[in-house]
Design an enzyme around this catalytic site. Structure first.
Site, PDB file in Angstrom:
ATOM      1  N   ARG A 203       0.845  -1.195   0.000  1.00 29.06           N
ATOM      2  CA  ARG A 203       0.000   0.000   0.000  1.00 29.06           C
ATOM      3  C   ARG A 203       0.881   1.247   0.000  1.00 29.06           C
ATOM      4  NH1 ARG A 203       2.401   2.606   3.052  1.00 29.06           N
ATOM      5  NH2 ARG A 203       2.481   2.512   5.312  1.00 29.06           N
TER       6      ARG A 203
ATOM      7  N   ASP B 262      -2.179  -0.287   7.521  1.00 26.85           N
ATOM      8  CA  ASP B 262      -1.491  -1.083   6.497  1.00 26.85           C
ATOM      9  C   ASP B 262      -2.282  -2.338   6.141  1.00 26.85           C
ATOM     10  OD1 ASP B 262       0.436   0.835   6.811  1.00 26.85           O
ATOM     11  OD2 ASP B 262       1.805  -0.428   7.959  1.00 26.85           O
TER      12      ASP B 262
END
Length: 516
Positions: free
Chosen positions: A51, A213
């Site tokens: 990400r 995350d």
């Protein structure tokens, strides 16, 4: 945050059209190697992406919303349960990596009673075992404490650069937990349950995570960012980008400057957490009614700037942007000392003793500072939280949607917010570094709409909002003006720049005879 992780049977259900050709080659290589290594085809592939945080830097631990997105780089785990355990008290794990030189193959006979993980050793298979441990907790909760997991043989291919600030560890742990669930017969794996398991699991390898995350890795949707919120609890929803011309994509460029959190934490990351926590208590004492305690919450020290915010605006009908705008003005008029506050001044401002300040804010982890820059840190948090809402409004408010074939002006508005984030990170939060500043300057001069640091800062990665038709031009500028001046290996150069559009999160690919 509910719904099952999708099971797919075509790569176009995971990747964009632009990525399909390269990914098809990569997946075929992975599955061919699996068959050659284990002598039988893989049954399925578990996949979770890295990400990048688009906007909302260093505000998640103050409990304000952030806007990450899943990326094309990901972790793939090809899996089969077609092997027998060594004895009746254990099950077998065979873990291999396509990069066998850097990540050597391991084989474990794991006790049914416990999954042993030595977090003091930097061993790549610990991440799989931490996902295994978390998944087993879910499985035993469902099927009972005597549940016995199946043996597994696994081949991993990870394209998320390790240590590049793109959450390779969260992607690996999420993919591992998902793989274990599916290998043990779970046909539907709930996204929220997987996220929560991955958050807890990663702590087994010494990574204390707030959840952004893992949520981004599991929940992301192609073509959308992900709004991750922490109040009243962890939640996530997709935020879609409108069609633009030129098309937008994100470029992530590594600085190759590393900042070891453990070594530099006392003057960098940990100190910022402490300064934000002290700022919340100071503002609460000065601006809220006498006797109104700062609420305990999920902040790292048990309190947060968001806690003060909610106290101050208790029962208010003002919108969140109006509240943040007012808090910015109040911070400027209340926290007037630009050179910071001593411990004595903090104690006096909050109305507690110096010993109480030390016990409450300075005892959880080591920090080193003569003065605490409360004004600058609080201003960054409030202005950045407001920028997240402004970015969100540009994406979702019909009145602000691009209304013509050419959306350059709209693209520039989005980029301006990223540039303002970088200015704030550099000047108020002081978490940038000259190399990140240089990467941002080069990219902007070459055509980036907006460029900023992403991740913890003090090195690491930069993210750039770029027109798709200028990707090659911007990459060329970065290579010539930044990377060529550094002695980098061929592997480093290959990992230096990642181009991605917002991608889908976790998925299970159901294989037919080991093929896609």
């Amino acid at each position: 945050m509910s719904g099952p992780v999708p099971t797919v049977t075509a790569l176009q259900d995971i990747y964009t059209q632009q990525a399909l050709a390269d990914q098809t080659v990569r997946w075929n290589k992975l599955l061919d190697k699996f068959h050659a290594l284990y002598g039988a085809p893989a049954q399925f592939v578990s996949r979770s992406p890295g990400r990048v945080n688009i906007i909302g830097e260093h505000i998640d631990y103050s409990l304000y919303s952030v806007l990450p997105m899943g990326m094309t780089p990901d972790v793939l785990l090809a899996v089969s349960t077609d092997l027998e355990p060594s004895n009746e008290n254990t099950y077998k794990l065979k873990l291999a990596n396509v990069d066998n030189e850097q990540f050597p193959t391991r084989e474990f006979d794991v006790s049914y009673s416990e999954v042993d993980i030595d977090a003091t050793k930097h061993e790549w298979t610990n991440y799989f075992k931490s996902g295994l441990r978390g998944a087993l907790q879910l499985l035993r909760k469902k099927y009972g404490a005597d549940f016995k997991p199946k043996s597994m043989q696994v081949l991993m291919d990870g394209s998320v650069p390790v240590g590049g600030g793109l959450s390779s560890s969260a992607a690996f742990v999420s993919a591992s937990a998902l793989a274990v669930m599916v290998a043990n017969g779970e046909r539907e794996v709930d996204k929220k349950a997987l996220t929560e398991v991955a958050i807890v699991s990663e702590r087994a390898v010494g990574v204390n995570s707030g959840g952004m995350d893992q949520a981004a890795s599991v929940f992301s949707k192609r073509g959308s960012a992900l709004l991750v919120s922490f109040v009243p609890s962890l939640s996530a929803r997709p935020v879609f980008f409108p069609k633009t011309n030129p098309e937008l994509c994100f470029m992530v460029a590594q600085s190759f400057v590393t900042s070891n959190k453990q070594e530099t934490g006392p003057i960098h990351y940990n100190l910022r957490v402490v300064e934000c926590s002290i700022a919340s208590a100071y503002l609460n004492a000065k601006l809220c009614p006498k006797g109104m305690e700062l609420p305990k919450d999920a902040g790292p020290l048990g309190v947060s700037i968001r806690g003060f915010h909610d106290n101050y605006f208790k029962d208010s009908q003002k919108s969140m942007p109006e509240q943040l705008a007012e808090l910015i003005e109040l911070t400027e008029s209340t926290l007037t000392q630009e050179d910071g506050y001593t411990v004595d001044e903090v104690a006096s401002g909050i109305g507690i003793s110096v010993d109480q300040v030390k016990a409450r804010f300075l005892s959880s982890f080591p920090v080193r500072a003569e003065r605490f820059k409360l004004r600058q840190r609080a201003l960054h948090v409030f202005t950045e939280a407001l920028r997240v809402l402004q970015f969100l409004s540009l994406l979702e408010d019909p009145a602000q949607a691009p209304d013509s074939e050419h959306t350059i002006e709209y693209n520039i508005k989005l980029g301006k917010l990223l540039n303002e984030t970088q200015d704030s990170c550099r000047d108020l939060y002081e978490c940038s570094c000259p190399e990140i500043d240089e990467l941002c300057r080069i990219a902007r001069e070459a055509g980036s709409y907006g460029s900023r640091l992403t991740g913890a800062g003090w090195g690491g990665c930069s993210v750039h909002l770029v027109p798709a038709d200028k990707v090659d031009e911007i990459k060329k500028a970065l290579l010539e003006k930044y990377y060529s001046k550094r002695q980098l290996s061929a592997r480093d150069l290959e990992d230096a720049i990642v181009v991605s559009r917002p991608m889908n999160g976790s998925a299970v690919y159901s294989l037919k005879d080991g093929k896609i």
